[in-house]
Scaffold this motif. Sequence first.
Motif, PDB file in Angstrom:
ATOM      1  N   ILE A 441       0.899  -1.118  -0.172  1.00 34.49           N
ATOM      2  CA  ILE A 441       0.039   0.036  -0.005  1.00 34.49           C
ATOM      3  C   ILE A 441       0.962   1.226  -0.014  1.00 34.49           C
ATOM      4  O   ILE A 441       1.905   1.318   0.695  1.00 34.49           O
ATOM      5  CB  ILE A 441      -1.053   0.010   1.295  1.00 34.49           C
ATOM      6  N   GLU A 442       0.677   2.117  -0.693  1.00 35.92           N
ATOM      7  CA  GLU A 442       1.013   3.415  -0.842  1.00 35.92           C
ATOM      8  C   GLU A 442       0.084   4.606  -0.651  1.00 35.92           C
ATOM      9  O   GLU A 442      -1.009   4.412  -1.155  1.00 35.92           O
ATOM     10  CB  GLU A 442       1.812   3.697  -1.995  1.00 35.92           C
ATOM     11  N   GLY A 443       0.631   5.797   0.044  1.00 34.37           N
ATOM     12  CA  GLY A 443      -0.401   6.755   0.208  1.00 34.37           C
ATOM     13  C   GLY A 443       0.241   8.157   0.559  1.00 34.37           C
ATOM     14  O   GLY A 443       1.697   8.128   0.861  1.00 34.37           O
ATOM     15  N   THR A 444      -0.495   9.176   0.780  1.00 30.57           N
ATOM     16  CA  THR A 444       0.048  10.419   1.167  1.00 30.57           C
ATOM     17  C   THR A 444      -0.866  11.008   2.028  1.00 30.57           C
ATOM     18  O   THR A 444      -2.138  10.709   2.087  1.00 30.57           O
ATOM     19  CB  THR A 444       0.275  11.513   0.096  1.00 30.57           C
ATOM     20  N   PHE A 445      -0.537  11.964   3.013  1.00 26.54           N
ATOM     21  CA  PHE A 445      -1.403  12.471   3.972  1.00 26.54           C
ATOM     22  C   PHE A 445      -0.934  13.856   4.475  1.00 26.54           C
ATOM     23  O   PHE A 445       0.311  14.238   4.328  1.00 26.54           O
ATOM     24  CB  PHE A 445      -1.637  11.771   5.045  1.00 26.54           C
ATOM     25  N   SER A 446      -1.826  14.699   4.917  1.00 19.10           N
ATOM     26  CA  SER A 446      -1.485  15.848   5.704  1.00 19.10           C
ATOM     27  C   SER A 446      -2.541  16.321   6.542  1.00 19.10           C
ATOM     28  O   SER A 446      -3.775  15.878   6.041  1.00 19.10           O
ATOM     29  CB  SER A 446      -1.099  17.287   4.392  1.00 19.10           C
ATOM     30  N   PHE A 447      -2.194  17.036   7.566  1.00 23.83           N
ATOM     31  CA  PHE A 447      -3.456  17.168   8.611  1.00 23.83           C
ATOM     32  C   PHE A 447      -2.899  18.456   9.648  1.00 23.83           C
ATOM     33  O   PHE A 447      -1.661  18.416   9.867  1.00 23.83           O
ATOM     34  CB  PHE A 447      -3.939  16.055   9.347  1.00 23.83           C
ATOM     35  N   THR A 448      -3.932  18.921  10.106  1.00 21.46           N
ATOM     36  CA  THR A 448      -3.741  19.971  11.240  1.00 21.46           C
ATOM     37  C   THR A 448      -4.030  19.241  12.503  1.00 21.46           C
ATOM     38  O   THR A 448      -5.181  18.569  12.648  1.00 21.46           O
ATOM     39  CB  THR A 448      -4.452  20.994  11.058  1.00 21.46           C
ATOM     40  N   ALA A 449      -3.063  18.863  13.304  1.00 19.86           N
ATOM     41  CA  ALA A 449      -3.220  18.199  14.719  1.00 19.86           C
ATOM     42  C   ALA A 449      -3.558  19.208  15.999  1.00 19.86           C
ATOM     43  O   ALA A 449      -2.697  20.187  16.167  1.00 19.86           O
ATOM     44  CB  ALA A 449      -2.061  17.537  14.947  1.00 19.86           C
ATOM     45  N   THR A 450      -4.590  18.942  16.568  1.00 21.39           N
ATOM     46  CA  THR A 450      -5.068  19.916  17.634  1.00 21.39           C
ATOM     47  C   THR A 450      -5.627  18.958  18.731  1.00 21.39           C
ATOM     48  O   THR A 450      -5.686  17.604  18.569  1.00 21.39           O
ATOM     49  CB  THR A 450      -5.994  21.008  17.319  1.00 21.39           C
ATOM     50  N   ASP A 451      -5.614  19.498  19.946  1.00 14.47           N
ATOM     51  CA  ASP A 451      -6.348  18.819  21.196  1.00 14.47           C
ATOM     52  C   ASP A 451      -7.626  18.717  21.158  1.00 14.47           C
ATOM     53  O   ASP A 451      -8.434  20.063  21.429  1.00 14.47           O
ATOM     54  CB  ASP A 451      -5.560  19.357  22.267  1.00 14.47           C
ATOM     55  N   PRO A 452      -8.403  17.868  20.736  1.00 13.79           N
ATOM     56  CA  PRO A 452      -9.883  17.825  20.583  1.00 13.79           C
ATOM     57  C   PRO A 452     -10.546  18.103  21.716  1.00 13.79           C
ATOM     58  O   PRO A 452     -11.790  18.734  21.936  1.00 13.79           O
ATOM     59  CB  PRO A 452     -10.333  16.458  20.078  1.00 13.79           C
ATOM     60  N   PHE A 453      -9.831  18.131  23.204  1.00 12.73           N
ATOM     61  CA  PHE A 453     -10.405  18.271  24.341  1.00 12.73           C
ATOM     62  C   PHE A 453     -10.028  19.630  24.817  1.00 12.73           C
ATOM     63  O   PHE A 453     -10.520  19.976  25.932  1.00 12.73           O
ATOM     64  CB  PHE A 453     -10.007  17.193  25.177  1.00 12.73           C
ATOM     65  N   GLY A 454      -9.258  20.407  24.143  1.00 11.90           N
ATOM     66  CA  GLY A 454      -9.107  21.703  24.519  1.00 11.90           C
ATOM     67  C   GLY A 454      -8.117  21.832  25.682  1.00 11.90           C
ATOM     68  O   GLY A 454      -7.945  22.934  26.284  1.00 11.90           O
ATOM     69  N   VAL A 455      -7.397  21.155  25.873  1.00 11.31           N
ATOM     70  CA  VAL A 455      -6.556  21.056  27.214  1.00 11.31           C
ATOM     71  C   VAL A 455      -5.223  21.843  26.862  1.00 11.31           C
ATOM     72  O   VAL A 455      -4.865  22.621  27.629  1.00 11.31           O
ATOM     73  CB  VAL A 455      -5.868  19.844  27.796  1.00 11.31           C
ATOM     74  N   SER A 456      -4.730  21.639  25.634  1.00 11.13           N
ATOM     75  CA  SER A 456      -3.618  22.531  25.164  1.00 11.13           C
ATOM     76  C   SER A 456      -3.999  23.256  23.895  1.00 11.13           C
ATOM     77  O   SER A 456      -4.831  22.694  23.018  1.00 11.13           O
ATOM     78  CB  SER A 456      -2.675  21.422  24.414  1.00 11.13           C
ATOM     79  N   GLN A 457      -3.851  24.335  23.616  1.00 10.37           N
ATOM     80  CA  GLN A 457      -3.787  25.024  22.484  1.00 10.37           C
ATOM     81  C   GLN A 457      -2.806  25.037  21.190  1.00 10.37           C
ATOM     82  O   GLN A 457      -2.996  25.810  20.458  1.00 10.37           O
ATOM     83  CB  GLN A 457      -3.931  26.783  22.887  1.00 10.37           C
ATOM     84  N   ASP A 458      -1.972  24.278  21.493  1.00  6.08           N
ATOM     85  CA  ASP A 458      -0.866  23.861  20.645  1.00  6.08           C
ATOM     86  C   ASP A 458      -1.561  23.354  19.231  1.00  6.08           C
ATOM     87  O   ASP A 458      -2.444  22.628  19.401  1.00  6.08           O
ATOM     88  CB  ASP A 458       0.051  23.164  21.127  1.00  6.08           C
ATOM     89  N   ILE A 459      -0.978  23.835  18.202  1.00  8.19           N
ATOM     90  CA  ILE A 459      -1.353  23.105  17.006  1.00  8.19           C
ATOM     91  C   ILE A 459      -0.044  23.068  16.126  1.00  8.19           C
ATOM     92  O   ILE A 459       0.944  23.640  16.070  1.00  8.19           O
ATOM     93  CB  ILE A 459      -2.107  24.246  16.107  1.00  8.19           C
ATOM     94  N   PHE A 460      -0.187  21.882  15.652  1.00  9.22           N
ATOM     95  CA  PHE A 460       1.059  21.433  14.556  1.00  9.22           C
ATOM     96  C   PHE A 460       0.304  21.025  13.386  1.00  9.22           C
ATOM     97  O   PHE A 460      -0.621  20.101  13.064  1.00  9.22           O
ATOM     98  CB  PHE A 460       1.264  19.924  15.251  1.00  9.22           C
ATOM     99  N   GLU A 461       1.327  21.384  12.418  1.00  6.68           N
ATOM    100  CA  GLU A 461       0.994  21.028  10.917  1.00  6.68           C
ATOM    101  C   GLU A 461       1.754  19.866  10.473  1.00  6.68           C
ATOM    102  O   GLU A 461       2.772  19.955  10.361  1.00  6.68           O
ATOM    103  CB  GLU A 461       1.182  22.383   9.991  1.00  6.68           C
ATOM    104  N   ILE A 462       1.066  18.696  10.037  1.00  8.48           N
ATOM    105  CA  ILE A 462       1.789  17.719   9.392  1.00  8.48           C
ATOM    106  C   ILE A 462       1.373  17.833   7.925  1.00  8.48           C
ATOM    107  O   ILE A 462       0.339  17.724   7.381  1.00  8.48           O
ATOM    108  CB  ILE A 462       1.011  16.496   9.979  1.00  8.48           C
ATOM    109  N   THR A 463       2.608  18.037   7.324  1.00  2.00           N
ATOM    110  CA  THR A 463       2.404  18.017   5.819  1.00  2.00           C
ATOM    111  C   THR A 463       3.597  17.094   5.154  1.00  2.00           C
ATOM    112  O   THR A 463       4.298  16.424   5.577  1.00  2.00           O
ATOM    113  CB  THR A 463       2.908  19.188   5.488  1.00  2.00           C
ATOM    114  N   ASN A 464       3.451  16.916   3.678  1.00  3.33           N
ATOM    115  CA  ASN A 464       4.414  16.040   2.949  1.00  3.33           C
ATOM    116  C   ASN A 464       4.074  14.777   3.309  1.00  3.33           C
ATOM    117  O   ASN A 464       5.397  14.035   3.224  1.00  3.33           O
ATOM    118  CB  ASN A 464       5.635  16.682   2.746  1.00  3.33           C
TER     119      ASN A 464
END
Length: 472
Positions: A441-464
């Motif tokens: 299997i081969e694939g690509t992905f990208s997403f914006t990672a956040t804390d869905p429970f709101g404990v942390s306000q940090d945001i991580f951008e996962i790309t390429n």
Amino acid sequence: MKKLKLFNWLSITILAFLIVGCEDEPLTGEFIQIGDPTQVEPGQFKAQIEGEEFLATLAGATLSSENLLTITGTNDVTGETITLVAQEGGIGVFNLIAGSGTDNGATYYPAGANNPYISTGSLGGSGQLNISELNSTELTISGTFSFIGKRAQLDANGDPVLDSNGNPIVDTISASLGIFNAIPYVLDDTGGGGGGGGGTGDPQDEFFALIEGVEFVEDTITTTITAISGVDMMKIVAKTSTNALIRIDFPLFSGEGTFDMVAISDGTDIIGLYNSNTGGENLTSSPGTITITNIDTEEGIVEATFQFTGSDPLGGDPTVVSVTGGSFTLYFEGIPGSGPSPFTADVDGVAYEPESVTIINSVFSGTPVVNIITNTVDNKNLSIIFPKDIAVGTYDMTPTPSTGNEKIGSYNPDLTGGGLPFWSNTGTLTITSYDTLTGDIEGTFSFTATDPFGVSQDIFEITNGTFSLTLP
């Protein structure tokens, strides 16, 4: 058709438009000695470049299983390098005129320059190498050398600078009183090659091209991989029974795609060349393209198509030839560990390099799911989750599972410090290929990672993000 395969990891530089001629052998007879190697300390390599002393801080040599001898002296303070190459290396005197039908030649890289001086015979270059001692017990080599190096002046675009008559301006440099004494050499036994045929069940090479609409019927194909100025170059030479040849050079790790060819190469460019062996010059690609449709450096296979218009880059030969319909499928000795990484991504623009990749099959709400779990040496974690029966296509990513059919990404910046995982708030997962029988299997992905429970306000951008795996 005879198949020749060479695989030499050697640091040499040869301009792609060199003249092809007769075989070169060690010279015999009486020669003027240009110095006594014992005049310098053991391990030293020195010469005079235009009257200025060149003293290497690093010196060594490589003798391949095909007896190709490469001697290199580098001053790592100034960045200058001298490289000497001789076929059938051993004690004796060797002609260093580059382009005389062998790999013999001399190269000088000035400080901070990418355009080297080479002892190219067609430009008036010359040289001589005298190997006076080859100690097979201590693995040291001694000798003397001198050469005249030539190079075409290039502008900012890499094109030759022309004089008022439209001829390329050629610079000259003289290397004299070259001496090296008891510098170390290593035996390189990585030569040989993969593929070839001969009734052994090995895959067969294929090569095709038209010269002015007439089929070029090759008799031999030689594939050589050589490290030139830190760039691993593949050189493909197809010859007919009359020694007409087509040559294609390109960086081994170019990847797949369509690339333009150049007319004059510093040894690390993509270039095509044709020589009819009827007394004319090498005709190089101006213009030309190569399309690499498949290359696997680990398995050792390359497939490509090409075409170019060949002409003399220095203008001495008015012949122009059309090379069309070119294609080849060639097999070579693969390089272990050189294939693409099974899992890559960037986190906030910084490369994420996993130390381990683990695939776990599980069931969620009755749905078989796949969890690709990766960890880095500094305890970061990046995971991708999707249903095992996923099809080729592009899917939106969500932060939490519900039915097992969700496509989810997660990122944890610190597994050891009790860090929270951050989940794919938004993103896409694309499955580019999936063989359900083999699990490939081969694939690509990208997403914006956040804390869905709101404990942390940090945001991580996962790309390429990419992956190429075999599911269990």
